[in-house]
Design a protein around this motif. Sequence first.
Motif, mmCIF file in Angstrom:
data_model
loop_
_atom_site.group_PDB
_atom_site.id
_atom_site.type_symbol
_atom_site.label_atom_id
_atom_site.label_comp_id
_atom_site.label_asym_id
_atom_site.label_seq_id
_atom_site.Cartn_x
_atom_site.Cartn_y
_atom_site.Cartn_z
ATOM 1 N N PRO A 154 0.814 -1.216 0.000
ATOM 2 C CA PRO A 154 0.000 0.000 0.000
ATOM 3 C C PRO A 154 0.851 1.270 0.000
ATOM 4 C CG PRO A 154 0.159 -0.880 2.219
ATOM 5 C CD PRO A 154 0.853 -1.862 1.325
ATOM 6 N N GLU A 155 0.185 2.400 0.193
ATOM 7 C CA GLU A 155 0.895 3.669 0.283
ATOM 8 C C GLU A 155 1.968 3.578 1.368
ATOM 9 O OE1 GLU A 155 -0.136 8.408 1.135
ATOM 10 O OE2 GLU A 155 -1.711 6.886 1.149
ATOM 11 N N GLY A 156 3.140 4.124 1.051
ATOM 12 C CA GLY A 156 4.224 4.101 2.019
ATOM 13 C C GLY A 156 5.279 3.047 1.740
ATOM 14 N N THR A 157 5.063 2.187 0.720
ATOM 15 C CA THR A 157 6.085 1.212 0.355
ATOM 16 C C THR A 157 7.243 1.923 -0.340
ATOM 17 O OG1 THR A 157 5.043 0.808 -1.785
ATOM 18 C CG2 THR A 157 4.402 -0.641 0.039
ATOM 19 N N PHE A 158 8.364 1.227 -0.446
ATOM 20 C CA PHE A 158 9.481 1.774 -1.210
ATOM 21 C C PHE A 158 9.091 1.930 -2.678
ATOM 22 C CE2 PHE A 158 11.822 -0.044 2.435
ATOM 23 C CZ PHE A 158 12.527 1.089 2.818
ATOM 24 N N THR A 159 8.222 1.044 -3.176
ATOM 25 C CA THR A 159 7.746 1.175 -4.552
ATOM 26 C C THR A 159 6.967 2.473 -4.713
ATOM 27 O OG1 THR A 159 7.547 -1.240 -4.630
ATOM 28 C CG2 THR A 159 6.534 0.009 -6.414
ATOM 29 N N GLU B 223 1.358 -1.059 8.748
ATOM 30 C CA GLU B 223 -0.089 -0.935 8.963
ATOM 31 C C GLU B 223 -0.572 -1.976 9.953
ATOM 32 O OE1 GLU B 223 -4.273 -1.672 8.508
ATOM 33 O OE2 GLU B 223 -2.723 -3.046 7.765
ATOM 34 N N GLN B 224 -0.064 -3.201 9.869
ATOM 35 C CA GLN B 224 -0.478 -4.252 10.793
ATOM 36 C C GLN B 224 -0.047 -3.941 12.219
ATOM 37 O OE1 GLN B 224 0.420 -8.311 9.499
ATOM 38 N NE2 GLN B 224 0.314 -7.657 7.368
ATOM 39 N N VAL B 225 1.162 -3.422 12.376
ATOM 40 C CA VAL B 225 1.667 -3.114 13.719
ATOM 41 C C VAL B 225 0.887 -1.963 14.345
ATOM 42 C CG1 VAL B 225 3.686 -2.231 14.975
ATOM 43 C CG2 VAL B 225 3.962 -4.034 13.263
ATOM 44 N N SER B 226 0.334 -1.096 13.528
ATOM 45 C CA SER B 226 -0.384 0.079 14.067
ATOM 46 C C SER B 226 -1.650 -0.288 14.825
ATOM 47 C CB SER B 226 -0.733 1.039 12.922
ATOM 48 O OG SER B 226 -1.731 0.487 12.077
ATOM 49 N N HIS B 227 -2.210 -1.475 14.582
ATOM 50 C CA HIS B 227 -3.431 -1.881 15.274
ATOM 51 C C HIS B 227 -3.112 -2.329 16.704
ATOM 52 C CE1 HIS B 227 -5.557 -1.522 11.535
ATOM 53 N NE2 HIS B 227 -4.825 -2.469 10.960
ATOM 54 N N ILE C 33 9.782 -3.784 10.427
ATOM 55 C CA ILE C 33 10.936 -3.251 9.709
ATOM 56 C C ILE C 33 10.376 -2.575 8.468
ATOM 57 C CG2 ILE C 33 13.058 -3.773 8.470
ATOM 58 C CD1 ILE C 33 13.387 -4.255 11.394
ATOM 59 N N CYS C 34 10.536 -1.254 8.361
ATOM 60 C CA CYS C 34 9.929 -0.526 7.249
ATOM 61 C C CYS C 34 10.672 0.788 7.031
ATOM 62 C CB CYS C 34 8.446 -0.270 7.534
ATOM 63 S SG CYS C 34 8.129 0.735 9.006
ATOM 64 N N SER C 35 10.179 1.582 6.097
ATOM 65 C CA SER C 35 10.759 2.897 5.841
ATOM 66 C C SER C 35 10.214 3.913 6.835
ATOM 67 C CB SER C 35 10.420 3.347 4.416
ATOM 68 O OG SER C 35 9.028 3.619 4.309
ATOM 69 N N SER C 36 10.897 5.039 6.932
ATOM 70 C CA SER C 36 10.409 6.109 7.807
ATOM 71 C C SER C 36 9.062 6.623 7.321
ATOM 72 C CB SER C 36 11.424 7.249 7.870
ATOM 73 O OG SER C 36 11.657 7.779 6.577
ATOM 74 N N ALA C 37 8.869 6.662 5.979
ATOM 75 C CA ALA C 37 7.600 7.139 5.432
ATOM 76 C C ALA C 37 6.447 6.251 5.877
ATOM 77 C CB ALA C 37 7.675 7.181 3.908
ATOM 78 N N ALA C 38 6.657 4.926 5.827
ATOM 79 C CA ALA C 38 5.605 4.000 6.246
ATOM 80 C C ALA C 38 5.360 4.099 7.745
ATOM 81 C CB ALA C 38 5.981 2.571 5.864
ATOM 82 N N GLY C 39 6.431 4.189 8.525
ATOM 83 C CA GLY C 39 6.274 4.301 9.974
ATOM 84 C C GLY C 39 5.489 5.534 10.362
ATOM 85 N N GLU C 40 5.829 6.668 9.762
ATOM 86 C CA GLU C 40 5.133 7.916 10.078
ATOM 87 C C GLU C 40 3.699 7.886 9.579
ATOM 88 O OE1 GLU C 40 7.592 10.838 8.278
ATOM 89 O OE2 GLU C 40 9.289 10.469 9.638
ATOM 90 N N TYR D 192 1.636 5.483 9.460
ATOM 91 C CA TYR D 192 0.750 4.702 10.320
ATOM 92 C C TYR D 192 0.938 5.027 11.800
ATOM 93 C CZ TYR D 192 -0.418 2.175 6.112
ATOM 94 O OH TYR D 192 -0.873 1.852 4.846
ATOM 95 N N GLY D 193 1.527 6.156 12.080
ATOM 96 C CA GLY D 193 1.603 6.648 13.462
ATOM 97 C C GLY D 193 2.511 5.857 14.368
ATOM 98 N N LEU D 194 3.540 5.235 13.833
ATOM 99 C CA LEU D 194 4.457 4.443 14.640
ATOM 100 C C LEU D 194 5.652 5.279 15.103
ATOM 101 C CD1 LEU D 194 4.487 1.127 12.561
ATOM 102 C CD2 LEU D 194 2.972 1.773 14.451
ATOM 103 N N LYS D 195 6.361 4.746 16.087
ATOM 104 C CA LYS D 195 7.534 5.414 16.651
ATOM 105 C C LYS D 195 8.778 4.622 16.278
ATOM 106 C CE LYS D 195 8.633 4.540 20.839
ATOM 107 N NZ LYS D 195 8.667 4.392 22.316
ATOM 108 N N ALA D 196 9.842 5.330 15.937
ATOM 109 C CA ALA D 196 11.097 4.669 15.564
ATOM 110 C C ALA D 196 11.840 4.219 16.814
ATOM 111 C CB ALA D 196 11.971 5.612 14.750
ATOM 112 N N LEU D 197 12.041 2.907 16.920
ATOM 113 C CA LEU D 197 12.875 2.382 17.996
ATOM 114 C C LEU D 197 14.351 2.377 17.585
ATOM 115 C CD1 LEU D 197 10.772 -0.683 19.215
ATOM 116 C CD2 LEU D 197 10.934 1.588 20.243
ATOM 117 N N ALA D 198 14.598 2.269 16.281
ATOM 118 C CA ALA D 198 15.972 2.290 15.765
ATOM 119 C C ALA D 198 15.911 2.676 14.294
ATOM 120 C CB ALA D 198 16.645 0.935 15.936
ATOM 121 N N SER D 199 16.899 3.432 13.839
ATOM 122 C CA SER D 199 16.972 3.846 12.441
ATOM 123 C C SER D 199 18.243 3.295 11.808
ATOM 124 C CB SER D 199 16.956 5.377 12.335
ATOM 125 O OG SER D 199 15.780 5.917 12.912
ATOM 126 N N GLY D 200 18.238 3.211 10.484
ATOM 127 C CA GLY D 200 19.415 2.728 9.778
ATOM 128 C C GLY D 200 19.828 1.343 10.203
#
Length: 308
Positions: free
Chosen positions: A7-12, A133-137, A146-153, A155-163
């Motif tokens: 869906p929206e937010g993929t690297f594609t 999206e699944q983790v957001s529920h 494990i996803c991109s920053s765009a996908a995390g943001e 779906y309202g998720l918080k970054a536990l680790a980057s890169g």
Amino acid sequence: MLGYLGPEGTFTHEALLTLGLDSETQPFPSVTSCLDAVRAGHVEAGIVPIENSIEGIVTATSDSLSAGELLQIRAEILLPVVFGLYSRPGTSMNDVRHIVTHPHAAAQVRQWLAENLPDAEVTEKGSTAAAAEQVSHLDSPYDAAICSSAAGELYGLKALASGVADNPNAVTRFILVARPFPPEPPCGHDKTSLVVHLNEDHPGGLMEVLEQFSLRGINLCRIESRPTKDKIGNYHFSIDAEGHIAERRLQEALMGLHRTCREVLFLGSYPRADRVPQVVNDGVRDGDFEEADTWMFTILNPLESLDS
């Protein structure tokens, strides 16, 4: 309308946005469904991943292009891939026991996970954005994605680790695919893609394919074998070659393959995303072929040659 692996937010989706095309977009749940929508005319073109610098070819894309109604590549995009570990607000690293992500993403963060979350269970499915999206529920069985920053943001998720990728220089190649069309003129940094089916499996079969390119000074960017799926031991070759179908050397090579192979699928000539200029050696430039044509004409028509 353009389709893409959603869906929206993929690297594609990110790769699609880099094209800057003024068109409506539609996400699809899989590579196959996206390409089938292109074949059916539901979307004008579709963008899907084809290759990763760490994991290699995306088999779903390669196999779909080699089967079914013919499609052709119009453009390619190279996108650096940066992963992060994302979770619902209030979750800490110590809480992470179950992670979900796309199989290619999982392969690119294996070492990081082994060092930082060795006891976490990783589920591979869908896409990185679908994982977010699944983790957001709140009732999700997964603690993190494990996803991109765009996908995390998104779906309202918080970054536990980057890169978190094991290789910080990882790049994924995406292609824009449409129904067959007249190729754009060559630009000097072109690539041509094709699929080659041998008449039969025999000693030297691959060498015969490679000679068609080697004799004409054509460099191959990629060649991979894939099962034809009819019976075990049968394979076809997926090939990317430097150059454009408008060039005589490429035309001669593909005609040679057509004469000696069971089937050759032309998947398009298009600009290289890295803009690396092609090197054409003496003897295989278009002018060299034209001079050879003139020479052969004089041999076959000596009297006309004398009159001229």
